[in-house]
Design a protein around this motif. Sequence first.
Motif, PDB file in Angstrom:
ATOM      1  N   ASP A 719       0.839  -1.193   0.000  1.00 38.24           N
ATOM      2  CA  ASP A 719       0.000   0.000   0.000  1.00 38.24           C
ATOM      3  C   ASP A 719       0.876   1.246   0.000  1.00 38.24           C
ATOM      4  N   TYR A 720       0.548   2.195  -0.880  1.00 41.14           N
ATOM      5  CA  TYR A 720       1.247   3.482  -0.833  1.00 41.14           C
ATOM      6  C   TYR A 720       0.913   4.198   0.475  1.00 41.14           C
ATOM      7  N   SER A 721       1.880   4.895   1.011  1.00 39.48           N
ATOM      8  CA  SER A 721       1.688   5.654   2.247  1.00 39.48           C
ATOM      9  C   SER A 721       1.455   7.123   1.921  1.00 39.48           C
ATOM     10  N   ARG A 726       1.903  13.366  -0.476  1.00 35.93           N
ATOM     11  CA  ARG A 726       3.269  13.442  -1.006  1.00 35.93           C
ATOM     12  C   ARG A 726       3.259  14.140  -2.365  1.00 35.93           C
ATOM     13  N   ILE A 727       2.244  13.862  -3.158  1.00 43.01           N
ATOM     14  CA  ILE A 727       2.132  14.510  -4.466  1.00 43.01           C
ATOM     15  C   ILE A 727       1.870  16.005  -4.298  1.00 43.01           C
ATOM     16  N   VAL A 728       1.036  16.368  -3.334  1.00 44.42           N
ATOM     17  CA  VAL A 728       0.788  17.791  -3.048  1.00 44.42           C
ATOM     18  C   VAL A 728       2.089  18.490  -2.694  1.00 44.42           C
ATOM     19  N   ALA A 729       2.835  17.865  -1.793  1.00 45.05           N
ATOM     20  CA  ALA A 729       4.120  18.448  -1.390  1.00 45.05           C
ATOM     21  C   ALA A 729       5.042  18.603  -2.589  1.00 45.05           C
ATOM     22  N   ALA A 730       5.092  17.567  -3.433  1.00 40.04           N
ATOM     23  CA  ALA A 730       6.017  17.565  -4.564  1.00 40.04           C
ATOM     24  C   ALA A 730       5.671  18.623  -5.600  1.00 40.04           C
ATOM     25  N   ILE A 731       4.405  18.694  -5.988  1.00 40.31           N
ATOM     26  CA  ILE A 731       4.058  19.622  -7.070  1.00 40.31           C
ATOM     27  C   ILE A 731       3.930  21.063  -6.580  1.00 40.31           C
ATOM     28  N   SER A 732       3.691  21.250  -5.290  1.00 34.92           N
ATOM     29  CA  SER A 732       3.648  22.613  -4.749  1.00 34.92           C
ATOM     30  C   SER A 732       5.046  23.091  -4.378  1.00 34.92           C
ATOM     31  N   GLY A 733       5.924  22.139  -4.054  1.00 30.02           N
ATOM     32  CA  GLY A 733       7.283  22.489  -3.636  1.00 30.02           C
ATOM     33  C   GLY A 733       7.344  23.148  -2.286  1.00 30.02           C
ATOM     34  N   ASP A 734       6.309  22.981  -1.466  1.00 37.45           N
ATOM     35  CA  ASP A 734       6.312  23.619  -0.155  1.00 37.45           C
ATOM     36  C   ASP A 734       7.464  23.054   0.690  1.00 37.45           C
ATOM     37  N   PRO A 735       8.359  23.912   1.152  1.00 41.88           N
ATOM     38  CA  PRO A 735       9.552  23.415   1.850  1.00 41.88           C
ATOM     39  C   PRO A 735       9.249  22.661   3.135  1.00 41.88           C
ATOM     40  N   ASN A 736       8.311  23.152   3.938  1.00 40.56           N
ATOM     41  CA  ASN A 736       8.006  22.479   5.196  1.00 40.56           C
ATOM     42  C   ASN A 736       7.418  21.085   4.969  1.00 40.56           C
ATOM     43  N   MET A 737       6.508  20.977   4.012  1.00 39.88           N
ATOM     44  CA  MET A 737       5.897  19.679   3.764  1.00 39.88           C
ATOM     45  C   MET A 737       6.886  18.731   3.087  1.00 39.88           C
ATOM     46  N   CYS A 738       7.665  19.253   2.150  1.00 43.20           N
ATOM     47  CA  CYS A 738       8.664  18.410   1.481  1.00 43.20           C
ATOM     48  C   CYS A 738       9.677  17.868   2.492  1.00 43.20           C
ATOM     49  N   PHE A 741       8.406  14.937   4.613  1.00 46.25           N
ATOM     50  CA  PHE A 741       8.416  13.647   3.927  1.00 46.25           C
ATOM     51  C   PHE A 741       9.845  13.134   3.714  1.00 46.25           C
ATOM     52  N   LYS A 742      10.767  14.051   3.394  1.00 44.27           N
ATOM     53  CA  LYS A 742      12.156  13.635   3.188  1.00 44.27           C
ATOM     54  C   LYS A 742      12.761  13.062   4.464  1.00 44.27           C
ATOM     55  N   GLN A 743      12.311  13.594   5.611  1.00 43.82           N
ATOM     56  CA  GLN A 743      12.821  13.121   6.895  1.00 43.82           C
ATOM     57  C   GLN A 743      11.985  11.985   7.474  1.00 43.82           C
ATOM     58  N   SER A 744      11.059  11.478   6.673  1.00 48.64           N
ATOM     59  CA  SER A 744      10.200  10.351   7.072  1.00 48.64           C
ATOM     60  C   SER A 744       9.422  10.641   8.356  1.00 48.64           C
ATOM     61  N   LYS A 745       9.005  11.875   8.503  1.00 47.32           N
ATOM     62  CA  LYS A 745       8.209  12.237   9.685  1.00 47.32           C
ATOM     63  C   LYS A 745       6.750  11.824   9.479  1.00 47.32           C
ATOM     64  N   ASP A 746       6.027  11.709  10.556  1.00 48.20           N
ATOM     65  CA  ASP A 746       4.579  11.553  10.459  1.00 48.20           C
ATOM     66  C   ASP A 746       4.023  12.900  10.018  1.00 48.20           C
ATOM     67  N   PRO A 925       8.549  15.497  -8.243  1.00 52.73           N
ATOM     68  CA  PRO A 925       9.381  16.709  -8.206  1.00 52.73           C
ATOM     69  C   PRO A 925       9.880  16.988  -6.791  1.00 52.73           C
ATOM     70  N   ASN A 926      10.900  17.816  -6.728  1.00 54.91           N
ATOM     71  CA  ASN A 926      11.458  18.290  -5.452  1.00 54.91           C
ATOM     72  C   ASN A 926      11.923  17.150  -4.550  1.00 54.91           C
ATOM     73  N   GLU A 927      12.279  16.040  -5.186  1.00 55.04           N
ATOM     74  CA  GLU A 927      12.877  14.893  -4.491  1.00 55.04           C
ATOM     75  C   GLU A 927      12.019  14.370  -3.344  1.00 55.04           C
ATOM     76  N   VAL A 928      10.718  14.546  -3.473  1.00 49.10           N
ATOM     77  CA  VAL A 928       9.811  13.987  -2.454  1.00 49.10           C
ATOM     78  C   VAL A 928       9.719  12.479  -2.694  1.00 49.10           C
ATOM     79  N   PRO A 929      10.032  11.665  -1.687  1.00 45.24           N
ATOM     80  CA  PRO A 929      10.029  10.217  -1.896  1.00 45.24           C
ATOM     81  C   PRO A 929       8.623   9.624  -1.831  1.00 45.24           C
TER      82      PRO A 929
END
Length: 944
Positions: A719-721, A726-738, A741-746, A925-929
């Motif tokens: 299942d995707y998590s 994650r897509i919102v974070a990636a396409i918006s490029g919002d630094p806090n949200m990106c 996810f990069k730090q694997s936070k909840d 985009p923006n290296e969001v995993p």
Amino acid sequence: MAKKLFLLDAMALIYRAYYALIRAPRITSKGRNTNAQFGFTTTLVDLINKEKPTHLAVCFDTEADTERHTDFAAYKANRQAAPEDLTSAIPDIKKIIKAFNIPVVELDGYEADDVIGTLAWQAADLGYDVYMVTPDKDYGQLLIHKGVYIYKPPYMGSKEEILDAKKITEKWCIERVEQVVDMLGLMGDAVDNIPGIAGVGEKTACKLLKEYDNLENILAHADEIKGALGEKIRNGREAAIMSKKLARIITDVPVQFHEEEYMLSEWNIPELKDLFAELEFKALGKRILGDEFNVFEKVATTPSGGQMDLFVTVEEGKTIDVQVADISEPVENVGLTADKNISNTPHNYTLVEGEEKMKELVNELMAIEEISFDTETTGTYAHDVELVGLSFSYKQGEGYYIPAPKKHEDVLEFLEYFRPLFNDPNKKWVGQNVKYDLTVFKWYGVEFAGEFFDTMLAHYLIEPEGRRNMDYLSAQFLQYEPVSIDELIGKKGKGQMTMKDVELEKIKEYAVEDADITLQLKNAFAPLITSRKVDKVFADVETPLIKVLLDMEYEGVRIDKNFLSDYSKELEKEAACCEENVYAVAEVRFNLASPKQLGEVLFEKLKLDPKAKKTKSGQYATGEDVLMKLASQHKIVDDIMGFRELTKLKNTYIDALPLMINRKTGRVHTCYSQAVAVTGRLSSNNPNLQNIPVRTERGREIRKAFVPRDEHHVIVSADYSQIELRIVAAISGDPNMCDAFKQSKDIHTATAAKVYNVEEADVTKEMRYKAKSVNFGIIYGQGAFGLSENLKISRSEAKEIIENYKKQFPNIQQYMDAQMKFAQKHGYVETLLGRKRWLKDINSNNFTVRGYAERNAINMPIQGTAADMIKLAMIKIHSEFKQRKLKSKMILQVHDELVFDAYKDEVELIKPIIIDCMESALALPNEVPASADLGVGDNWLEAH
């Protein structure tokens, strides 16, 4: 026979018709929205057929100002602009009315209700029973006149309602219908921007009229009324007098009821045929004008080389928004113009019988690179049909039909003649819904090695919300009307005959024509795929997915019938317990499954809510939203909701699943549809896996019934998590949200910490819950009101949370604004891979219509990208499993989850393959995993 006059309030009925279909609009092949025309015509004809009026007229408002506007400049000023599709429908509707030989009555300086009121009283004086057809409650004041009634036509499943003076007084809580205008003078009317007295609502107005009888008397005694209410009345004196005048319907308009003009007469059939054909009222046209009516009779081609908006058709019940702004190539001869058919179009369709003829055909086809093909079968469920014959075409107007033997074992031998053709990897096979045909072949042990071009999928990407019936596509793009199934087997044979019962010559024409038309559609769609820039999605996602879904459907899934049988009995006992608990508290036995009877018990006997709302049909609303609000007030609600959940689970899933087990395999074989959801998501039926419940413990238990094929296999679920976030974070490029996810936070904890300005360690469970609601809600257009309703918090708190969210995640709002501007400029939005959704109403002046398009502009790229991602993952996993010749099989796809029937000895091998394919399917985009989780178990629930 009593004389019955029906007077229709045109604009009220037109608005109602338009909005009834707003989420599932009717769009013609030229992109016109015909909601209003269709709905109004249906109402008109149903009224004539059911009520049998002797006389009828339709009354319209005009654009000219009335005395009300002179008296009060703000009269109706708060009304939003009418949707463009609605206003453009009015000339059509007037033409339809006149073609029915019904008078249209309108007069500058007066509204339709004034015209109707005047005519109603005139006709009633002549002994007519007069029915004013309108949903407008203000007409109640006219029922002072004997013989005049309000007729509220059926709407959204409700029945028609005829109101007399007695019913009006009961509805308004007044003693005389004359008091309707007094009520409106006191409480105003927000719809027409009639102010009334500020702070006086319906209940207060009712109470005042019971004591003082009319508005003038209330004002005369205003000084006697104590407290804040008296002050409101005194301050609102002028507004009340003006409001009563505005609300009063004029009954001396200079119009005259002429019996002979209003009498129903013969319809102008030729004119109606032309109008219905132009508006593409295919089924409605047949219902009104008879089976001989044909939408395709009217020719209306688009000039060659002309550019146009995206041409779209839609069936009732489907949702659609459409527009093309960037058409790089002209579209020629597009429109609903089926002036050609098999009888007037040159063609050469050949019947091929016998071993030698079949061998000759195969040799001929072996030299052809691109071949259109079609199967004729005994049914529509591909996993349980028999082959009747094959058709091929590789040149326009030409093709071949080869009938199959009657016996199954003979069909296997018959197909061997064609195996070299199907095994050729250099072939490109063209088909309409090609997965169906491939499924039929697969059950006979035949697979295709070549490539595919599916015209249904091509059209789906060109027009995501369009209708995909091949007959309609043929008329729209080829100006050709194919032979219908009715023509083939006759109406009497429908439901009683199969293709095996039809004479061979008829099948040949029908079958080869399908292959021929499919080839022609392919040639029409191929350049459009390129010009609409959806070629990447077509080539990389939808086309390769065909074989993936084919194999998944063919594998099916084993169902534990014993578990379902036991669980059914268990839920039956629980439901009975809930039912008895309800009866004990209610102190009466009734049909708990009846919303009507339940409403009467809850709101009349138990009086749980004195403000209980009623539905259009007049019964109390007892939906889940209503019960949820009552849950904290009375324990009976928990048992009602429990009973509903238990009986729905039992009837919809637990008792139904065993009936879907295939008799040949002992497994359930769902059918996946690629060309339904406008977002690109897969849908399924027989069974519908997307609706398997997951939110409640009882619902999740159903997954226990999905089990491995044998003791050597286990179920694996991946299942995707939080993929959409994650897509919102990636396409918006919002630094806090990106970063989160990069730090694997909840993500919800991280969001709560930002919104509430606390450390992540200090985030409470409640904070996280609220943040989660904002995360998912804000990207789907949820505002403070929606958030406050969801979280049961005040509007001010909800507003504060949203404002803090936007401050901490500014790029999210920037993304939404940018999407809106892009859609307004280009008429569409798209996913990362270029899947598009056309938004015809994005620039509408009507904020309801525009708001729907704006929400789609924001969420479609998110949902669509998630859909593209899991499809790419499925393609990669399927390929890896094939290359490694694994025994493990991918068997189910549900939303963001993939389910596997895994060979036990391969489990550790396939785990990293599945995870890697899912996480690398589409680089964000923006290296969001992307992140996927995996579980293993002896059933789907355990693995999930």
